[in-house]
Design an enzyme around this catalytic site. Structure first.
Site, PDB file in Angstrom:
ATOM      1  N   HIS A  32      -1.510  -1.030  -4.310  1.00 54.84           N
ATOM      2  CA  HIS A  32      -2.969  -0.613  -3.298  1.00 54.84           C
ATOM      3  C   HIS A  32      -2.753   0.846  -2.796  1.00 54.84           C
ATOM      4  O   HIS A  32      -1.682   1.194  -2.394  1.00 54.84           O
ATOM      5  CB  HIS A  32      -2.985  -1.662  -2.240  1.00 54.84           C
ATOM      6  CG  HIS A  32      -4.196  -1.392  -1.579  1.00 54.84           C
ATOM      7  ND1 HIS A  32      -5.013  -2.226  -1.549  1.00 54.84           N
ATOM      8  CD2 HIS A  32      -3.996  -0.973  -0.183  1.00 54.84           C
ATOM      9  CE1 HIS A  32      -6.473  -1.983  -1.423  1.00 54.84           C
ATOM     10  NE2 HIS A  32      -5.574  -1.037  -0.244  1.00 54.84           N
ATOM     11  N   GLY A  37      -8.933   4.286   7.123  1.00 56.46           N
ATOM     12  CA  GLY A  37      -8.687   5.761   7.457  1.00 56.46           C
ATOM     13  C   GLY A  37      -7.190   5.975   7.798  1.00 56.46           C
ATOM     14  O   GLY A  37      -6.999   6.408   7.727  1.00 56.46           O
ATOM     15  N   ASP A  95      -4.797   3.447  -1.460  1.00 59.52           N
ATOM     16  CA  ASP A  95      -6.114   3.677  -0.892  1.00 59.52           C
ATOM     17  C   ASP A  95      -6.167   5.727  -0.910  1.00 59.52           C
ATOM     18  O   ASP A  95      -5.767   6.546  -1.096  1.00 59.52           O
ATOM     19  CB  ASP A  95      -5.321   3.765   0.788  1.00 59.52           C
ATOM     20  CG  ASP A  95      -5.377   2.341   1.185  1.00 59.52           C
ATOM     21  OD1 ASP A  95      -6.154   1.190   0.694  1.00 59.52           O
ATOM     22  OD2 ASP A  95      -4.171   1.936   1.662  1.00 59.52           O
ATOM     23  N   ASP A 107      -6.821  -6.433   4.196  1.00 62.78           N
ATOM     24  CA  ASP A 107      -6.449  -5.090   4.759  1.00 62.78           C
ATOM     25  C   ASP A 107      -5.912  -4.697   6.522  1.00 62.78           C
ATOM     26  O   ASP A 107      -7.100  -3.869   5.953  1.00 62.78           O
ATOM     27  CB  ASP A 107      -7.128  -4.612   3.375  1.00 62.78           C
ATOM     28  CG  ASP A 107      -6.681  -2.755   2.731  1.00 62.78           C
ATOM     29  OD1 ASP A 107      -5.284  -2.119   3.794  1.00 62.78           O
ATOM     30  OD2 ASP A 107      -7.289  -2.072   2.571  1.00 62.78           O
ATOM     31  N   GLY A 108      -5.042  -3.953   6.550  1.00 66.84           N
ATOM     32  CA  GLY A 108      -4.901  -3.590   7.857  1.00 66.84           C
ATOM     33  C   GLY A 108      -3.729  -4.694   8.711  1.00 66.84           C
ATOM     34  O   GLY A 108      -4.206  -5.453   9.076  1.00 66.84           O
ATOM     35  N   SER A 139       0.744  -0.782   0.044  1.00 65.63           N
ATOM     36  CA  SER A 139      -0.218  -0.254  -0.338  1.00 65.63           C
ATOM     37  C   SER A 139       1.115   1.127  -0.210  1.00 65.63           C
ATOM     38  O   SER A 139       1.734   0.903   0.820  1.00 65.63           O
ATOM     39  CB  SER A 139      -1.055   0.352   1.379  1.00 65.63           C
ATOM     40  OG  SER A 139      -1.356   1.015   1.292  1.00 65.63           O
ATOM     41  N   MET A 169      -9.365   8.349   0.518  1.00 64.95           N
ATOM     42  CA  MET A 169      -9.757   8.542   1.633  1.00 64.95           C
ATOM     43  C   MET A 169     -10.662   9.854   1.342  1.00 64.95           C
ATOM     44  O   MET A 169      -9.620  11.071   1.502  1.00 64.95           O
ATOM     45  CB  MET A 169      -9.194   8.600   2.802  1.00 64.95           C
ATOM     46  CG  MET A 169      -8.289   6.848   3.049  1.00 64.95           C
ATOM     47  SD  MET A 169      -7.279   6.560   4.810  1.00 64.95           S
ATOM     48  CE  MET A 169      -6.525   5.036   4.065  1.00 64.95           C
ATOM     49  N   HIS A 199      -8.960   1.791  -3.915  1.00 63.43           N
ATOM     50  CA  HIS A 199      -9.581   1.092  -2.290  1.00 63.43           C
ATOM     51  C   HIS A 199     -10.218   2.249  -2.256  1.00 63.43           C
ATOM     52  O   HIS A 199      -9.469   2.978  -1.642  1.00 63.43           O
ATOM     53  CB  HIS A 199      -8.717   0.217  -1.608  1.00 63.43           C
ATOM     54  CG  HIS A 199      -9.711   0.314   0.050  1.00 63.43           C
ATOM     55  ND1 HIS A 199      -8.724  -0.214   1.175  1.00 63.43           N
ATOM     56  CD2 HIS A 199     -10.714   0.082  -0.275  1.00 63.43           C
ATOM     57  CE1 HIS A 199     -10.111  -0.114   2.255  1.00 63.43           C
ATOM     58  NE2 HIS A 199     -10.861  -0.446   1.826  1.00 63.43           N
ATOM     59  N   MET A 208     -12.390   4.395  -0.028  1.00 65.52           N
ATOM     60  CA  MET A 208     -12.911   4.234   1.484  1.00 65.52           C
ATOM     61  C   MET A 208     -13.540   5.788   1.440  1.00 65.52           C
ATOM     62  O   MET A 208     -13.108   7.110   1.096  1.00 65.52           O
ATOM     63  CB  MET A 208     -11.215   4.747   2.039  1.00 65.52           C
ATOM     64  CG  MET A 208     -11.306   2.916   2.275  1.00 65.52           C
ATOM     65  SD  MET A 208     -10.246   2.927   3.105  1.00 65.52           S
ATOM     66  CE  MET A 208      -8.987   3.433   2.049  1.00 65.52           C
ATOM     67  N   MET A 252     -11.326  -6.037   5.147  1.00 65.36           N
ATOM     68  CA  MET A 252     -10.744  -4.750   6.764  1.00 65.36           C
ATOM     69  C   MET A 252     -10.651  -5.641   8.254  1.00 65.36           C
ATOM     70  O   MET A 252     -11.183  -5.639   8.467  1.00 65.36           O
ATOM     71  CB  MET A 252     -11.515  -3.573   6.972  1.00 65.36           C
ATOM     72  CG  MET A 252     -11.995  -2.620   5.716  1.00 65.36           C
ATOM     73  SD  MET A 252     -10.868  -2.350   4.827  1.00 65.36           S
ATOM     74  CE  MET A 252      -9.323  -1.333   6.356  1.00 65.36           C
TER      75      MET A 252
HETATM   76  C1  DX5 Z   1      -6.888   1.608   5.594  1.00 61.59           C
HETATM   77  C2  DX5 Z   1      -6.336   0.944   4.292  1.00 61.59           C
HETATM   78  C3  DX5 Z   1      -4.487   0.397   4.388  1.00 61.59           C
HETATM   79  C4  DX5 Z   1      -3.838   1.072   4.696  1.00 61.59           C
HETATM   80  C5  DX5 Z   1      -3.021  -0.192   5.220  1.00 61.59           C
HETATM   81  O1  DX5 Z   1      -7.339   2.199   5.948  1.00 61.59           O
HETATM   82  O2  DX5 Z   1      -7.012   0.717   4.115  1.00 61.59           O
HETATM   83  O3  DX5 Z   1      -4.397  -0.065   3.004  1.00 61.59           O
HETATM   84  O4  DX5 Z   1      -2.395   0.958   4.356  1.00 61.59           O
HETATM   85  O5  DX5 Z   1      -1.717  -0.244   6.369  1.00 61.59           O
HETATM   86  P1  DX5 Z   1      -1.347  -1.037   6.845  1.00 61.59           P
HETATM   87  O6  DX5 Z   1      -0.445  -2.461   6.319  1.00 61.59           O
HETATM   88  O7  DX5 Z   1      -0.084  -0.016   7.585  1.00 61.59           O
HETATM   89  O8  DX5 Z   1      -2.217  -1.439   8.302  1.00 61.59           O
HETATM   90 ZN    ZN Z   2      -6.669  -0.447   1.919  1.00 63.40          ZN
END
Ligand code: DX5
Ligand code: ZN
Length: 216
Positions: free
Chosen positions: A33, A142, A35, A175-176, A8, A37, A66, A68, A137
């Site tokens: 990946h 976030g 993200d 993810d996470g 990511s 937000m 992704h 969000m 998730m």
């Molecule tokens: C969180 C994201 C993730 C994030 C994961 O909301 O969707 O993709 O980048 O990060 P790590 O691997 O640090 O938990």
């Molecule tokens: Zn993500």
């Protein structure tokens, strides 16, 4: 199938994004990946189209976007045009999820749905046959760098049972908080795509950290 690794770029150095994308290109990673937000669906704001465009310019691997964001339908085409190969929307943001998934497919992207830690797998029962992938998730969306939620294993098993009946080829992405310590157990539970931000980018040898996830 062999599992896939999707580092990511939320955890990348944005002042050196080209360098970090090239690191991923030269690693055993499968996807990148991305993200997005919006500060509404999730409390944080990440980045938008110019950054996705910039990533696409240098990436030799598919962009796994992704979203969000609230009302993602407004922006599906714009993310496709910015370089998305797959688009994931959140179940919690889509009152007409079936329509949204068809729209993603019509753009020629892989279509995926993400569920938050408190959203049951059973909410996907009537859409799972239409999906390329489900993203479970394993933290509240976030922020990067959060602790992995253990209940995720149970959800993966439930989703594998559901997909065995309705969509055997379904990809299950986590993810996470994914790292070298939990990836084996996640594979055993039935997941096969792994997002990793902090565990890759905070590592002294990022290429090696990706290889470790690929060959746990
Ligand atoms: C969180 C994201 C993730 C994030 C994961 O909301 O969707 O993709 O980048 O990060 P790590 O691997 O640090 O938990
Ligand atoms: Zn993500």
């Amino acid at each position: 199938m062999n599992h896939l690794i999707a580092p990511s770029i939320l955890a990348a150095d944005f002042a050196n994004l080209q360098r970090d994308i090239e690191m991923i290109n030269n690693s055993e990673a499968d996807w990148i990946h991305v993200d997005i937000m919006d500060g509404m669906f999730v409390p944080n704001i990440s980045f938008g189209f110019p950054v996705v465009n910039a990533a696409k310019k240098h990436a030799t691997k598919p962009l796994d976007v992704h979203l969000m964001i609230v009302d993602p339908d407004r922006y599906l085409k714009a993310f496709k045009d910015a370089g998305a190969d797959s688009i994931t929307v959140h179940q919690e943001t889509c009152p007409h999820l079936h329509r949204t998934i068809q729209a993603i497919k019509q753009l020629g992207c892989k279509a995926a749905v993400a569920i938050n830690p408190a959203t049951p797998v059973s909410t996907l029962e009537d859409i799972v046959a239409d999906l390329d992938m489900v993203l479970i998730m394993s933290v509240n969306p976030g922020f990067g760098g959060q602790h992995f939620i253990e209940n995720t294993y149970k959800k993966i098993k439930e989703l594998r049972t559901l997909s065995a009946e309705k969509n055997p080829g379904l990809l299950i992405e986590i993810d996470g908080g994914v790292d070298a310590n939990n990836v084996t157990k996640l594979i055993e539970a039935g997941a096969n795509v792994f997002v990793a931000g902090t565990s890759v980018f905070s590592s002294a040898n990022q290429v090696a950290a990706i290889s470790k996830l690929k060959h746990p």
